[in-house]
Design an enzyme around this catalytic site. Structure first.
Site, PDB file in Angstrom:
ATOM      1  N   HIS A  16      40.915  36.346  43.262  1.00  0.00           N
ATOM      2  CA  HIS A  16      39.549  36.141  43.743  1.00  0.00           C
ATOM      3  C   HIS A  16      38.560  36.951  42.929  1.00  0.00           C
ATOM      4  O   HIS A  16      38.902  37.944  42.297  1.00  0.00           O
ATOM      5  CB  HIS A  16      39.429  36.508  45.225  1.00  0.00           C
ATOM      6  N   CYS A  17      37.325  36.484  42.963  1.00  0.00           N
ATOM      7  CA  CYS A  17      36.189  37.196  42.393  1.00  0.00           C
ATOM      8  C   CYS A  17      35.032  36.955  43.356  1.00  0.00           C
ATOM      9  O   CYS A  17      35.243  36.468  44.470  1.00  0.00           O
ATOM     10  CB  CYS A  17      35.883  36.711  40.977  1.00  0.00           C
ATOM     11  N   GLN A  18      33.828  37.225  42.964  1.00  0.00           N
ATOM     12  CA  GLN A  18      32.699  37.063  43.878  1.00  0.00           C
ATOM     13  C   GLN A  18      32.370  35.592  44.140  1.00  0.00           C
ATOM     14  O   GLN A  18      32.142  35.204  45.276  1.00  0.00           O
ATOM     15  CB  GLN A  18      31.468  37.791  43.327  1.00  0.00           C
TER      16      GLN A  18
END
Length: 86
Positions: A16-18
């Protein structure tokens, strides 16, 4: 791609990332480096996760940008001090 812990064949990993774009790129790189595992991108990233009302547990440490600023600042200070004595 940094070092990952030993991944078992078929092990599932969520990346995941933003917002999801960097997570998608990370999945592709990780899958190429560790074909024995299965990588999944969190579509929409943590922003979509939070917008859906799902829980997020945050660490108690400083956010990454502040960690980087402190590390760089310490390095600059250390090199400056060494320059004064050198």
């Amino acid at each position: 791609v940094g070092q990952c812990p030993r991944l078992q064949p078929g092990q599932k990993v969520v990346v995941h990332c933003q917002l999801g774009k960097r997570g998608e790129q990370g999945c592709a790189q990780l899958q190429a480096a560790y074909p024995q595992a299965q990588f999944y991108n969190l579509v929409g990233g943590l922003s979509a996760w939070q917008d859906a009302g799902l829980p997020v547990v945050r660490g108690t440490g400083l956010p990454l940008p502040q960690q980087v600023q402190l590390a760089v600042g310490g390095l600059v200070l250390g090199l400056t001090v060494l320059g004064l004595w050198g």
